[in-house]
Scaffold this motif. Sequence first.
Motif, mmCIF file in Angstrom:
data_model
loop_
_atom_site.group_PDB
_atom_site.id
_atom_site.type_symbol
_atom_site.label_atom_id
_atom_site.label_comp_id
_atom_site.label_asym_id
_atom_site.label_seq_id
_atom_site.Cartn_x
_atom_site.Cartn_y
_atom_site.Cartn_z
ATOM 1 N N UNK A 16 0.821 -1.219 0.000
ATOM 2 C CA UNK A 16 0.000 0.000 0.000
ATOM 3 C C UNK A 16 0.857 1.273 0.000
ATOM 4 N N UNK A 17 1.903 1.231 -0.797
ATOM 5 C CA UNK A 17 2.807 2.385 -0.838
ATOM 6 C C UNK A 17 2.759 3.121 -2.174
ATOM 7 N N UNK A 18 1.806 2.745 -3.041
ATOM 8 C CA UNK A 18 1.705 3.406 -4.338
ATOM 9 C C UNK A 18 0.769 4.600 -4.260
ATOM 10 N N UNK A 19 0.957 5.495 -5.210
ATOM 11 C CA UNK A 19 0.033 6.600 -5.347
ATOM 12 C C UNK A 19 -1.313 6.058 -5.852
ATOM 13 N N UNK A 20 -2.407 6.744 -5.603
ATOM 14 C CA UNK A 20 -3.731 6.239 -6.017
ATOM 15 C C UNK A 20 -3.818 5.926 -7.506
ATOM 16 N N UNK A 21 -3.275 6.787 -8.344
ATOM 17 C CA UNK A 21 -3.354 6.527 -9.776
ATOM 18 C C UNK A 21 -2.515 5.325 -10.175
ATOM 19 N N UNK A 22 -1.347 5.130 -9.485
ATOM 20 C CA UNK A 22 -0.514 3.967 -9.768
ATOM 21 C C UNK A 22 -1.215 2.682 -9.308
ATOM 22 N N UNK A 23 -1.851 2.761 -8.140
ATOM 23 C CA UNK A 23 -2.570 1.588 -7.621
ATOM 24 C C UNK A 23 -3.729 1.201 -8.548
#
Length: 319
Positions: A16-23
């Motif tokens: 859970x360390x990605x940015x929202x758009x990356x996730x």
Amino acid sequence: MTRESDDLDLIGYLLNSLEPDEEQAIEEQLERDPALRERLEEVRALIAPLSEDDLGVDVPSGLGERTLERIGDHRLGTMTEASDASSGPRFLDVLIAASVLACLSTLALPAIGELRREHARLFCANKLRQLGTAFGVYADQESERLPFIATGGPFNNAGCFAVQLKERHLLSSDAVLLCPSANNGVVHVPTFNEFLEATDRLAYVDHLRRQMGGSYGYSLGHMNRGHHAGAPLRQSARPVLSDRPPRTGDPLFVNSPNHEDAGQNVLFANGCVRWLPSRTYGCDEDLFVNDTDLIASGVNSDDTVIGTSESTPFPPDDF
């Protein structure tokens, strides 16, 4: 994308360390790609132990204290290095030291140069004294007379005094005729026979006439009731030998070029050697020209002229 970059993205997704758009992009890709979903599960299994609170590993006793001690030692070492660096020469210190050295050099170099010139003058004066001793022995053999310069023939130039001294074995070596501070000083004193045998080779004779006197000039004598008289008698207070006078090709020199125009050492007939900072002496007598401003014999007994090795008692037009 490479597998390594995919794995990094998957690890970031699982942690859970990605940015929202990356996730969101990863989730859309997982829906389309079964292989990626399979790889996600493999990565999940690999990092699963990281999420467990108890890894089943006993922490060594005193690890925390030792860790803090090492950290303290590292900080102390860093401070010591900084202290050592600060105790070394700083740029400002070096700049000040360089400035002081530059000032000292500015003051010292001229003094050193003057000491060297003074040493050369003293060495030159000592050579003139040696020649004065040779003149004294010559005068003992010639009823107090010093070497005579003829008014004609091959021996009519000032430098012939050296030939006469050499013939009587009164020169320790030709080198005694070289001033230590004369630039490009050259001397060759021929014997009588060598000089006479060269008279039919005019260029070589001119060469010998310039070199036989070395770095010094000799008296051209003076006129006495219409007749030419030689150098002054011994015990006279008249100049007889000196540092080489300036030649016609030395327009920048007023005094002898031997000592960079600073003056000249002069040997008097009585054996005394004096340093003259000017070419004039006595009652404004010029050491290098006669009373009619010619490089020739003096017009009377009080008019002494020192000529270069090749100089003659009379100018060529007078013959």
